[in-house]
Design a protein around this motif. Sequence first.
Motif, PDB file in Angstrom:
ATOM      1  N   ASP A   1       0.798  -1.093  -0.166  1.00 45.32           N
ATOM      2  CA  ASP A   1      -0.123   0.061  -0.200  1.00 45.32           C
ATOM      3  C   ASP A   1       0.860   1.393   0.078  1.00 45.32           C
ATOM      4  N   GLU A   2       1.851   1.231   0.685  1.00 44.92           N
ATOM      5  CA  GLU A   2       2.726   2.435   0.492  1.00 44.92           C
ATOM      6  C   GLU A   2       3.596   2.474  -0.807  1.00 44.92           C
ATOM      7  N   GLY A   3       3.431   1.726  -1.598  1.00 46.78           N
ATOM      8  CA  GLY A   3       4.233   1.769  -3.029  1.00 46.78           C
ATOM      9  C   GLY A   3       5.594   1.388  -2.963  1.00 46.78           C
ATOM     10  N   ARG A   4       5.950   0.386  -2.081  1.00 46.20           N
ATOM     11  CA  ARG A   4       7.120  -0.149  -1.951  1.00 46.20           C
ATOM     12  C   ARG A   4       7.665  -1.299  -3.115  1.00 46.20           C
ATOM     13  N   PHE A   5       6.540  -1.528  -3.690  1.00 48.34           N
ATOM     14  CA  PHE A   5       6.792  -2.524  -4.824  1.00 48.34           C
ATOM     15  C   PHE A   5       6.429  -2.043  -6.299  1.00 48.34           C
ATOM     16  N   GLY A   6       6.207  -0.741  -6.328  1.00 44.85           N
ATOM     17  CA  GLY A   6       5.804   0.080  -7.627  1.00 44.85           C
ATOM     18  C   GLY A   6       4.476  -0.077  -7.901  1.00 44.85           C
ATOM     19  N   PRO A   7       3.915   0.341  -8.896  1.00 45.48           N
ATOM     20  CA  PRO A   7       2.649   0.283  -9.583  1.00 45.48           C
ATOM     21  C   PRO A   7       2.383  -0.934  -9.892  1.00 45.48           C
ATOM     22  N   ARG A   8       0.884  -1.397  -9.784  1.00 45.89           N
ATOM     23  CA  ARG A   8       0.648  -2.711 -10.224  1.00 45.89           C
ATOM     24  C   ARG A   8       0.239  -2.857 -11.707  1.00 45.89           C
ATOM     25  N   ASP A   9       1.325  -3.241 -12.343  1.00 47.04           N
ATOM     26  CA  ASP A   9       1.269  -2.908 -14.031  1.00 47.04           C
ATOM     27  C   ASP A   9       1.593  -4.517 -14.390  1.00 47.04           C
ATOM     28  N   GLY A  10       1.402  -5.488 -13.742  1.00 48.72           N
ATOM     29  CA  GLY A  10       1.601  -6.873 -14.031  1.00 48.72           C
ATOM     30  C   GLY A  10       0.809  -7.900 -12.881  1.00 48.72           C
ATOM     31  N   ARG A  11       1.275  -9.130 -13.051  1.00 52.23           N
ATOM     32  CA  ARG A  11       0.697 -10.104 -12.180  1.00 52.23           C
ATOM     33  C   ARG A  11       1.491  -9.929 -10.791  1.00 52.23           C
ATOM     34  N   ARG A  12       0.623 -10.230  -9.721  1.00 55.68           N
ATOM     35  CA  ARG A  12       1.087 -10.462  -8.336  1.00 55.68           C
ATOM     36  C   ARG A  12       0.694 -11.778  -7.838  1.00 55.68           C
ATOM     37  N   ILE A  13       1.611 -12.632  -7.557  1.00 55.00           N
ATOM     38  CA  ILE A  13       1.073 -13.921  -7.061  1.00 55.00           C
ATOM     39  C   ILE A  13       1.821 -14.058  -5.771  1.00 55.00           C
ATOM     40  N   LEU A  14       1.003 -14.602  -4.816  1.00 55.71           N
ATOM     41  CA  LEU A  14       1.257 -14.855  -3.220  1.00 55.71           C
ATOM     42  C   LEU A  14       1.388 -16.204  -3.259  1.00 55.71           C
ATOM     43  N   ILE A  15       2.414 -16.807  -2.573  1.00 57.53           N
ATOM     44  CA  ILE A  15       2.573 -18.206  -2.388  1.00 57.53           C
ATOM     45  C   ILE A  15       2.287 -18.272  -0.972  1.00 57.53           C
ATOM     46  N   VAL A  16       1.638 -18.844  -0.272  1.00 61.37           N
ATOM     47  CA  VAL A  16       1.474 -18.883   1.131  1.00 61.37           C
ATOM     48  C   VAL A  16       1.893 -20.430   1.513  1.00 61.37           C
ATOM     49  N   SER A  17       2.286 -20.422   2.676  1.00 59.54           N
ATOM     50  CA  SER A  17       2.964 -21.960   3.429  1.00 59.54           C
ATOM     51  C   SER A  17       2.456 -21.936   4.693  1.00 59.54           C
ATOM     52  N   ASN A  18       1.941 -23.080   4.962  1.00 60.80           N
ATOM     53  CA  ASN A  18       1.498 -23.460   6.417  1.00 60.80           C
ATOM     54  C   ASN A  18       2.843 -24.213   7.133  1.00 60.80           C
ATOM     55  N   ASN A  19       3.593 -23.611   7.888  1.00 53.49           N
ATOM     56  CA  ASN A  19       4.600 -24.419   8.351  1.00 53.49           C
ATOM     57  C   ASN A  19       4.722 -24.966   9.792  1.00 53.49           C
TER      58      ASN A  19
ATOM     59  N   ARG B   1      -5.046  -7.629  -2.891  1.00 50.53           N
ATOM     60  CA  ARG B   1      -3.659  -7.243  -3.459  1.00 50.53           C
ATOM     61  C   ARG B   1      -3.199  -8.042  -4.219  1.00 50.53           C
ATOM     62  N   PHE B   2      -3.524  -9.302  -4.697  1.00 51.41           N
ATOM     63  CA  PHE B   2      -2.838 -10.271  -5.387  1.00 51.41           C
ATOM     64  C   PHE B   2      -3.873 -10.898  -6.329  1.00 51.41           C
ATOM     65  N   ASP B   3      -3.153 -11.086  -7.367  1.00 52.70           N
ATOM     66  CA  ASP B   3      -4.149 -11.669  -8.534  1.00 52.70           C
ATOM     67  C   ASP B   3      -4.243 -13.245  -8.176  1.00 52.70           C
ATOM     68  N   GLU B   4      -3.258 -13.815  -7.751  1.00 55.13           N
ATOM     69  CA  GLU B   4      -3.379 -15.290  -7.560  1.00 55.13           C
ATOM     70  C   GLU B   4      -2.991 -15.512  -6.275  1.00 55.13           C
ATOM     71  N   VAL B   5      -3.293 -16.837  -5.613  1.00 47.87           N
ATOM     72  CA  VAL B   5      -2.700 -17.236  -4.410  1.00 47.87           C
ATOM     73  C   VAL B   5      -2.691 -18.680  -4.525  1.00 47.87           C
ATOM     74  N   ARG B   6      -1.333 -19.080  -4.488  1.00 44.26           N
ATOM     75  CA  ARG B   6      -0.905 -20.553  -4.535  1.00 44.26           C
ATOM     76  C   ARG B   6      -0.507 -21.164  -3.238  1.00 44.26           C
ATOM     77  N   SER B   7      -0.694 -22.297  -2.876  1.00 44.96           N
ATOM     78  CA  SER B   7      -0.090 -23.041  -1.704  1.00 44.96           C
ATOM     79  C   SER B   7       1.224 -23.802  -1.964  1.00 44.96           C
ATOM     80  N   TRP B   8       2.036 -23.433  -1.302  1.00 46.19           N
ATOM     81  CA  TRP B   8       3.719 -24.142  -1.293  1.00 46.19           C
ATOM     82  C   TRP B   8       3.242 -25.465  -0.836  1.00 46.19           C
ATOM     83  N   ASN B   9       2.328 -25.670   0.172  1.00 44.20           N
ATOM     84  CA  ASN B   9       2.078 -27.146   0.644  1.00 44.20           C
ATOM     85  C   ASN B   9       1.673 -27.962  -0.429  1.00 44.20           C
ATOM     86  N   GLU B  10       0.836 -27.379  -1.076  1.00 48.72           N
ATOM     87  CA  GLU B  10       0.246 -28.387  -2.076  1.00 48.72           C
ATOM     88  C   GLU B  10       1.595 -28.571  -3.315  1.00 48.72           C
TER      89      GLU B  10
END
Length: 430
Positions: free
Chosen positions: A21-39, A61-70
Motif C-alpha cells: 500500500d505504501e508503494g514499496r513494490f511500485g505500481p501494479r502493472d503486472g501479475r502479483r502472485i502470493l505463495i502461502v505456506s503453512n509451516n 492485493r494479489f491476482d493469484e494465491v498458491r499453496s506451497w504445501n500443495e
Amino acid sequence: MTQLFYASTLFGAMTLAAAIDEGRFGPRDGRRILIVSNNAAIPEITPSLDETPGFAALRPRFDEVRSWNEIVAPLHPSDWKARVIEVPMLGRLLRAYLSLDERPSELVVESIAVPPARTLAGLVKDCPISVYSDGLMSYGPTRDPLPAEISGRIGRLLHLDLVPGLTPLLLSEYGVPAETVPDRAFLDVLGTVGVDAGGLPAGQPMILGQYLSALDIVTPEEEAELHAGMLRGLAARGFGAALFKPHPAAGRRHAQQLRETAHELGVELTVVAETVPAESCFAALRPALVVGCFSTALVTARRYFDLPVATVGGELVLDRLTPYENSNRIPATITDATLPRLSADGSLEDPPPVDLAALVGAVGYCMQSQVYPRLRETAAAYVDGHGPARYFKRQRLAALELPGTPAGAASAREVSPLGRLRRRLSRALS
C-alpha cells in the motif's frame, strides 16, 4: 512482469500488505502472485494463512494465491529443499506451474535463511529479492550463511519499526539496507482486516500462547506451567476472568491445560479462536493487561495500541535456548530487557535500565561472532560493564575471550586484531 510474494503468517502478510500500500513494490502493472505456506508442525490440522478470516481483506492485493504445501506435498515445507542436481529441473517445473513465461521482476520473501523462503530463492533465479520481516527476529543475526547466488540478489530488508531506535542486524553483513514500513500503513491494514472479536469480553487481561515446546525450547510440562504462572499472576492481581490467545500453530492442548488451572483458581477463562489475530483483539477489546513470554505481539500491543504488557518466563527461555545462536534469542532478549515482569504474587517489576542497542549488539556478536567482527568492541564493553548474567553464557564468553572469564581477562589486555592472531597462532603451535 510478474512479482512473486511469499508469506506464512497473517502478521507477516499484514506487514507485506502495508508495504504494498505504501508503494514499496511500485505500481501494479503486472501479475502479483502470493505463495502461502503453512509451516505448523502438523499443517494438515492447522488452518493455512489463506484460510483465516483476516486474510480476506488482504486477498485483493494479489491476482493469484498458491499453496506451497500443495506444491511440495506430502513433504513438510519447513524441511524440504531441492538437491543441487534437481534445482534446474524443479525451477522449470515451478515456473510452468505458475505460468511464468519470463523471469519474475521481483521475489519477496520472509525468513530468507531457512526453507521455504530459501528454497524458493534457490529455485526462482535471476531476479532481485526483497526480504520483509515478520517480527522481532529482524533485530538479530542472519540465522545461517547465504550462498552468494542468493545474498547478492537481496536489495533491501523491509521491517516494521517495532523497537524505535534499534537497527536490524539481519542481513547487514551483506550490506543490505533496512527500510522501515510506516506505522500508519500497518495500522490502516490492520483496520481493514477487522476480524470480528465482538463476541469476546472487553477489558479483560489476555495471555498470549506460543509453541515453545514444539520448538524444543522447553518441555510440554514447563510450557503448561508458564501459562499457569501467567494466569496465577493475573488472579493474584485481582482479575476474576481472562482471555487466552493460543498460537495458531500450537494446537488445542495449551487451552485445555490452562482451563484446568483456571478452574482451580476460580478464574473464568475465555479461549480466543486461533484464527483471530491478536492485533484484532488489541484493537477491539483493549485488554487490561497483555501477558506472554517473548511474543512479538507483546511489543505490538505496547507499540501500536498503548496497552500495558508483561512477560513471564524470560530467564528460563534465555537459559534453555540452544544452541546459543538460536534465532529466538534476540526476541527473547529484547522483551526480557524492556518489558515489565509479572510474578506469581501478581507484582509487576520493571527491568533495570538498559542500553538496548549495546545489549542487542553484544548478544548478536556472541551468536555469530565470525559474521559480525565489528561488534566485538561493543560486546566487550557491554559485558565488562554489566557482567555475564542472564543474557550470556560463560562458556561462550570464554570461547570468544570476552570479559567475565579468565580468558576474557587476558584478552582485555590485548584486544587488537594482531594480538588476537598472535594468540591463535600460539595456541595452534603449542
